[in-house]
Scaffold this active site. Sequence first.
Site, PDB file in Angstrom:
ATOM      1  CG  HIS A  16      -8.697  -3.309  -2.476  1.00 61.21           C
ATOM      2  ND1 HIS A  16      -9.600  -2.552  -3.186  1.00 61.21           N
ATOM      3  CD2 HIS A  16      -8.496  -2.663  -1.313  1.00 61.21           C
ATOM      4  CE1 HIS A  16      -9.931  -1.480  -2.469  1.00 61.21           C
ATOM      5  NE2 HIS A  16      -9.282  -1.523  -1.317  1.00 61.21           N
ATOM      6  CG  LEU A  17      -8.698  -9.855   0.188  1.00 56.94           C
ATOM      7  CD1 LEU A  17      -8.140 -11.251   0.471  1.00 56.94           C
ATOM      8  CD2 LEU A  17     -10.025  -9.656   0.890  1.00 56.94           C
ATOM      9  CG  HIS A  18      -6.950  -3.037   3.035  1.00 63.73           C
ATOM     10  ND1 HIS A  18      -6.244  -1.864   2.867  1.00 63.73           N
ATOM     11  CD2 HIS A  18      -8.150  -2.831   2.438  1.00 63.73           C
ATOM     12  CE1 HIS A  18      -6.988  -0.992   2.211  1.00 63.73           C
ATOM     13  NE2 HIS A  18      -8.154  -1.550   1.941  1.00 63.73           N
ATOM     14  N   GLY A  57     -15.936   2.518   3.521  1.00 58.49           N
ATOM     15  CA  GLY A  57     -14.693   3.276   3.375  1.00 58.49           C
ATOM     16  C   GLY A  57     -13.878   2.899   2.157  1.00 58.49           C
ATOM     17  CD  GLN A  58     -14.787  -0.509  -2.971  1.00 54.88           C
ATOM     18  OE1 GLN A  58     -15.991  -0.649  -2.746  1.00 54.88           O
ATOM     19  NE2 GLN A  58     -14.166  -1.146  -3.950  1.00 54.88           N
ATOM     20  CB  SER A  59     -10.667   5.275  -1.301  1.00 51.15           C
ATOM     21  OG  SER A  59      -9.528   4.462  -1.126  1.00 51.15           O
ATOM     22  CG  ASN A 114     -12.293  -0.984   3.684  1.00 50.73           C
ATOM     23  OD1 ASN A 114     -12.605  -1.569   4.717  1.00 50.73           O
ATOM     24  ND2 ASN A 114     -11.144  -0.327   3.561  1.00 50.73           N
ATOM     25  CG  ASP A 170      -2.082   0.948   1.080  1.00 45.56           C
ATOM     26  OD1 ASP A 170      -3.219   0.481   0.957  1.00 45.56           O
ATOM     27  OD2 ASP A 170      -1.845   2.186   1.086  1.00 45.56           O
ATOM     28  CB  ILE A 171       0.792   4.276  -2.172  1.00 43.56           C
ATOM     29  CG1 ILE A 171       1.868   5.207  -2.692  1.00 43.56           C
ATOM     30  CG2 ILE A 171      -0.503   5.008  -1.861  1.00 43.56           C
ATOM     31  CD1 ILE A 171       1.565   5.799  -4.061  1.00 43.56           C
TER      32      ILE A 171
HETATM   33  P1  5GP Z   1      -9.758   1.238   0.128  1.00 37.27           P
HETATM   34  O1  5GP Z   1      -9.829   2.569   0.819  1.00 37.27           O
HETATM   35  O2  5GP Z   1     -10.419   1.313  -1.225  1.00 37.27           O
HETATM   36  O3  5GP Z   1     -10.208   0.086   0.941  1.00 37.27           O
HETATM   37  O4  5GP Z   1      -8.205   0.960  -0.100  1.00 37.27           O
HETATM   38  C1  5GP Z   1      -7.475   1.528  -1.132  1.00 37.27           C
HETATM   39  C2  5GP Z   1      -6.034   1.507  -0.717  1.00 37.27           C
HETATM   40  O5  5GP Z   1      -5.252   1.766  -1.868  1.00 37.27           O
HETATM   41  C3  5GP Z   1      -5.661   2.578   0.319  1.00 37.27           C
HETATM   42  O6  5GP Z   1      -5.130   1.967   1.481  1.00 37.27           O
HETATM   43  C4  5GP Z   1      -4.624   3.437  -0.407  1.00 37.27           C
HETATM   44  O7  5GP Z   1      -3.575   3.883   0.430  1.00 37.27           O
HETATM   45  C5  5GP Z   1      -4.126   2.516  -1.515  1.00 37.27           C
HETATM   46  N1  5GP Z   1      -3.682   3.198  -2.709  1.00 37.27           N
HETATM   47  C6  5GP Z   1      -4.296   4.233  -3.342  1.00 37.27           C
HETATM   48  N2  5GP Z   1      -3.618   4.588  -4.425  1.00 37.27           N
HETATM   49  C7  5GP Z   1      -2.541   3.770  -4.496  1.00 37.27           C
HETATM   50  C8  5GP Z   1      -1.451   3.661  -5.423  1.00 37.27           C
HETATM   51  O8  5GP Z   1      -1.353   4.373  -6.410  1.00 37.27           O
HETATM   52  N3  5GP Z   1      -0.531   2.690  -5.175  1.00 37.27           N
HETATM   53  C9  5GP Z   1      -0.618   1.867  -4.090  1.00 37.27           C
HETATM   54  N4  5GP Z   1       0.343   0.967  -3.947  1.00 37.27           N
HETATM   55  N5  5GP Z   1      -1.634   1.940  -3.201  1.00 37.27           N
HETATM   56  C10 5GP Z   1      -2.577   2.872  -3.408  1.00 37.27           C
END
Ligand code: 5GP
Length: 115
Positions: free
Chosen positions: A101-103, A94-96, A88, A31-32
């Site tokens: 995807h799985l964290h 809280g999905q962005s 998420n 994760d970034i």
């Molecule tokens: P969500 O919020 O959808 O559950 O998780 C999305 C995740 O993707 C976040 O934890 C965010 O930090 C990560 N993320 C967003 N943009 C990028 C990217 O360009 N590269 C990587 N490696 N992770 C990203």
Amino acid sequence: MPDDCLFCKIAAGTIPAKIAFENDELLAFYDISPAAPTHILIIPRQHLLNTTELDEQSAPLMGRMMLAATQIAREQNIESSGYRIVTNTGADGGQSVMHLHLHLLGGRYMAWPPG
Ligand code: 5GP
Ligand code: ZN
């Protein structure tokens, strides 16, 4: 694949990411913006929005995503200390990024309930 999907672009190699694991159907990358000492995302190469799109056909894929997450946890040496696997879904979840995807989170204590 939607043209504007970030994770499809990472899966295609168009946008770089630090890869933790990959095979024909899955990709795992760091994760970034890590929320824990270990924070790795596991995605299917195939575009699925989130868990709302899971069905009988994609359920085994989700199972293999879970298995990959547990294997990565072992490689990351967080198996004995424990970890959290989350997905998420939608606004309240809280999905962005709108690609399933799985964290995999570990390396510190995870509070419950989540925020
Ligand atoms: P969500 O919020 O959808 O559950 O998780 C999305 C995740 O993707 C976040 O934890 C965010 O930090 C990560 N993320 C967003 N943009 C990028 C990217 O360009 N590269 C990587 N490696 N992770 C990203
Ligand atoms: Zn996608």
